[in-house]
Design an enzyme around this catalytic site. Structure first.
Site, PDB file in Angstrom:
ATOM      1  N   CYS A  13      -6.009  16.689  40.546  1.00  0.00           N
ATOM      2  CA  CYS A  13      -4.515  16.623  39.750  1.00  0.00           C
ATOM      3  C   CYS A  13      -3.804  15.544  39.937  1.00  0.00           C
ATOM      4  O   CYS A  13      -3.864  14.832  41.219  1.00  0.00           O
ATOM      5  CB  CYS A  13      -3.744  17.832  40.265  1.00  0.00           C
ATOM      6  SG  CYS A  13      -1.895  17.707  39.786  1.00  0.00           S
ATOM      7  N   CYS A  45      -3.935  13.404  33.093  1.00  0.00           N
ATOM      8  CA  CYS A  45      -3.471  14.817  33.342  1.00  0.00           C
ATOM      9  C   CYS A  45      -4.827  15.556  33.333  1.00  0.00           C
ATOM     10  O   CYS A  45      -5.497  15.650  32.412  1.00  0.00           O
ATOM     11  CB  CYS A  45      -2.565  15.087  32.528  1.00  0.00           C
ATOM     12  SG  CYS A  45      -2.178  16.831  32.955  1.00  0.00           S
ATOM     13  N   HIS A  59      -1.029  14.312  39.922  1.00  0.00           N
ATOM     14  CA  HIS A  59       0.057  14.013  40.808  1.00  0.00           C
ATOM     15  C   HIS A  59      -0.182  13.652  42.362  1.00  0.00           C
ATOM     16  O   HIS A  59       0.557  13.127  42.922  1.00  0.00           O
ATOM     17  CB  HIS A  59       0.868  15.638  40.931  1.00  0.00           C
ATOM     18  CG  HIS A  59       1.909  15.448  39.456  1.00  0.00           C
ATOM     19  ND1 HIS A  59       1.455  15.913  38.344  1.00  0.00           N
ATOM     20  CD2 HIS A  59       3.197  15.623  39.497  1.00  0.00           C
ATOM     21  CE1 HIS A  59       2.559  15.878  37.770  1.00  0.00           C
ATOM     22  NE2 HIS A  59       3.391  15.808  38.051  1.00  0.00           N
ATOM     23  N   GLY A  68      -0.078  23.272  34.823  1.00  0.00           N
ATOM     24  CA  GLY A  68      -1.102  23.834  35.609  1.00  0.00           C
ATOM     25  C   GLY A  68      -0.827  25.383  35.640  1.00  0.00           C
ATOM     26  O   GLY A  68      -1.559  26.305  35.846  1.00  0.00           O
TER      27      GLY A  68
END
Ligand code: DGL
Length: 269
Positions: free
Chosen positions: A186, A74, A188, A43
């Site tokens: 995102c 991703c 994550h 990122g």
């Protein structure tokens, strides 16, 4: 018969919740996941570097595992490099992009938040996605490299309180914006879904991600290739695996993530 292999790619451990979701809908498939620890975080990198990381990662993965399908789990890699991956390799790719469309149709106030990486927030792809699918909506897009870093490097040892505080810090940034839907743009951040849900529920804000749509698209493409009598792909050596790139030794946290998602930890590909 050798089971078909479905692969997942991310800059780190972010895409694992996508693998977990897909596992329920893809029984009998071997699942492999690649975390590009060597080049994490994507990122904060420029577009040219991200394209070259993605191409090199996919090439090594495809040579080693011969997957029937690759999920680019991703958002950053998808919005920057998906077209390049599709142009280079004859394998079907499914991308993960911020779920702006469902969020916009869900939002009554027509005010939507997107939390993603800097590259995703500043990129042209998200701008076009908003123009195409969220016309008439105010979209507030914010980035958080700190939360990405926390999930990748701190989550395995974080207390429940720390997890909640990290998420609260991000949610607070959106509260004055009057949004009623927040997109986790995102992958994550999906590791902190329960914390996000808890805080957003009390504010009447819906949480939106793309796991369902991505998995459905993967299933569709696999069925299509089976109908067309496509060759079955896969490598014979068995268990679902988490590959981690970069120099050895691997930090302990990768063993923790492998355990959480029932994967065998491997260096590579
Ligand atoms: N997990 C990634 C995403 O969905 C990116 C994290 C990073 O490497 O910055 O965008």
């Amino acid at each position: 018969m050798v089971p078909e292999t479905v692969a997942f790619l991310d800059s780190g451990v972010g895409g694992l919740p996508y693998l977990a979701h897909a596992r329920r809908l893809l029984p009998g498939r071997r699942l492999v996941y690649v975390a590009d620890r060597e080049n994490f975080p994507y990122g904060e990198k420029d577009r040219t570097s991200i394209v070259s990381f993605a191409l090199s990662l996919a090439e090594r993965l495809i040579n080693r595992e011969h997957p029937a399908l690759v999920v680019v789990a991703c958002n950053t890699m998808s919005v920057v490099a998906l077209d390049h991956l599709r142009a280079r390799f004859p394998v079907p790719f499914v991308g993960v992009v911020p779920a702006v469309k469902p969020a916009a149709s869900l939002s009554r106030r027509k005010r939507v938040g997107v939390l993603a990486t800097r590259q995703t927030v500043e990129g042209e792809y998200l701008r076009n996605l908003i123009l195409r699918h969220a016309a008439g909506c105010e979209v507030v897009s914010l980035s958080s490299s700190a939360l990405v870093e926390f999930v990748e490097k701190g989550l395995s040892r974080a207390s429940p309180r720390e997890r909640e505080e990290r998420v609260r810090g991000e949610v607070d940034r959106f509260l004055s914006e009057g949004i009623d839907a927040l997109v986790l743009g995102c992958t994550h951040f999906l590791h902190l879904e329960p914390e996000f849900r808890l805080l957003l529920d009390t504010e009447g804000i819906a949480l939106v991600d793309s796991r369902e749509g991505v998995t459905r698209q993967a299933v569709r493409l696999l069925q299509e290739s089976a109908r067309q009598g496509g060759a079955r792909h896969g490598s014979p050596d068995g268990p679902d695996a988490l590959y981690v790139t970069g120099p050895l030794p691997l930090e302990e946290r990768y063993q923790w993530f492998a355990g959480q998602f029932d994967l065998e930890l491997r260096a590579g590909p």
